[in-house]
Design a protein around this motif. Sequence first.
Motif, PDB file in Angstrom:
ATOM      1  N   GLN A   1     -29.275 -12.118   1.224  1.00 47.72           N
ATOM      2  CA  GLN A   1     -29.563 -11.397  -0.431  1.00 47.72           C
ATOM      3  C   GLN A   1     -29.134  -9.868  -0.304  1.00 47.72           C
TER       4      GLN A   1
ATOM      5  N   VAL B   1     -28.946  -6.180  -1.183  1.00 46.01           N
ATOM      6  CA  VAL B   1     -29.841  -5.145  -1.500  1.00 46.01           C
ATOM      7  C   VAL B   1     -29.762  -4.610  -2.822  1.00 46.01           C
ATOM      8  N   LYS B   2     -28.806  -4.243  -3.276  1.00 49.18           N
ATOM      9  CA  LYS B   2     -28.720  -3.519  -4.568  1.00 49.18           C
ATOM     10  C   LYS B   2     -28.797  -4.751  -5.775  1.00 49.18           C
TER      11      LYS B   2
ATOM     12  N   ARG C   1     -29.505  -7.825  -5.497  1.00 47.69           N
ATOM     13  CA  ARG C   1     -30.880  -8.612  -5.198  1.00 47.69           C
ATOM     14  C   ARG C   1     -30.243 -10.307  -5.427  1.00 47.69           C
ATOM     15  N   ASP C   2     -28.844 -10.351  -5.707  1.00 52.46           N
ATOM     16  CA  ASP C   2     -28.299 -11.834  -5.663  1.00 52.46           C
ATOM     17  C   ASP C   2     -28.676 -12.516  -4.412  1.00 52.46           C
TER      18      ASP C   2
ATOM     19  N   VAL D   1     -31.436  -8.997   4.448  1.00 52.17           N
ATOM     20  CA  VAL D   1     -31.005  -8.307   3.154  1.00 52.17           C
ATOM     21  C   VAL D   1     -29.823  -7.340   3.566  1.00 52.17           C
TER      22      VAL D   1
ATOM     23  N   GLN E   1     -35.606 -18.517  -5.506  1.00 53.51           N
ATOM     24  CA  GLN E   1     -35.977 -17.339  -5.995  1.00 53.51           C
ATOM     25  C   GLN E   1     -36.594 -16.995  -7.456  1.00 53.51           C
TER      26      GLN E   1
ATOM     27  N   ARG F   1     -36.799 -11.490  -8.643  1.00 55.11           N
ATOM     28  CA  ARG F   1     -35.626 -11.715  -8.066  1.00 55.11           C
ATOM     29  C   ARG F   1     -35.896 -11.710  -6.532  1.00 55.11           C
ATOM     30  N   ASP F   2     -37.208 -11.889  -5.954  1.00 55.08           N
ATOM     31  CA  ASP F   2     -37.437 -11.956  -4.693  1.00 55.08           C
ATOM     32  C   ASP F   2     -37.163 -13.437  -4.173  1.00 55.08           C
TER      33      ASP F   2
END
Lengths: 116, 116
Positions: free
Chosen positions: A26, A28-29, A31-32, A91, B26, B31-32
């Motif tokens: 994933q 981190v910025k 969150r995709d 992440v 997800q 968006r976790d």
Amino acid sequence: MGKLNIDGDINNLKFSESGLIPVVVQDVKTRDVLMLAYANEEAIRKTFETGYAHYWSRSRKKLWKKGETSGNVQKVISVYADCDRDAIIYVVEQNGKACHTGEWTCFHNKLWGEDL
Amino acid sequence: MGKLNIDGDINNLKFSESGLIPVVVQDVKTRDVLMLAYANEEAIRKTFETGYAHYWSRSRKKLWKKGETSGNVQKVISVYADCDRDAIIYVVEQNGKACHTGEWTCFHNKLWGEDL
């Protein structure tokens, strides 16, 4: 950086019969979710040692530093295991694009539902 | 809702020898990444038909509607396949919590790096 318990933490992971564990990746910025890959114990150790995402390539049957040739490296910010410790998440800060097709994320083929 | 091509899309997925495909899950709002589970073809069809996340339970060896007993159902917003079509993502609205331990996400065991 939580490195004290690396051995204990890795030893507690549940690898498949072929010695692999799935890795959700994933950004981190944004969150995709960028990709799903696989790691063996060595790939995880290399990730912890270097701070860059390493995997096991099932097709090439070798340790693989993501972006080694393309430059699309992934700086790893955190690694978490799931509740039954048979999956982990990296992440990352994705440099460039994650997908070898040139797309930002590997998950770009919509099968069903709304466009996101 | 993109339902016209369900058969084609499912037939193009690459299932493992045991007929499974990994599913990253997800949450659409936070968006976790909530969990990594597995689906067979029937689980994907049930998901598309009902709009709620279905999986194959490898431990119980049966089709599993997430939250069937706990109420922690997942309304599915979108499903995407990755570039080589051997992994999919369900983007969901998680009701309650995703993890059977009572945690919001199954990925709650930090192995390395920063707290997120």
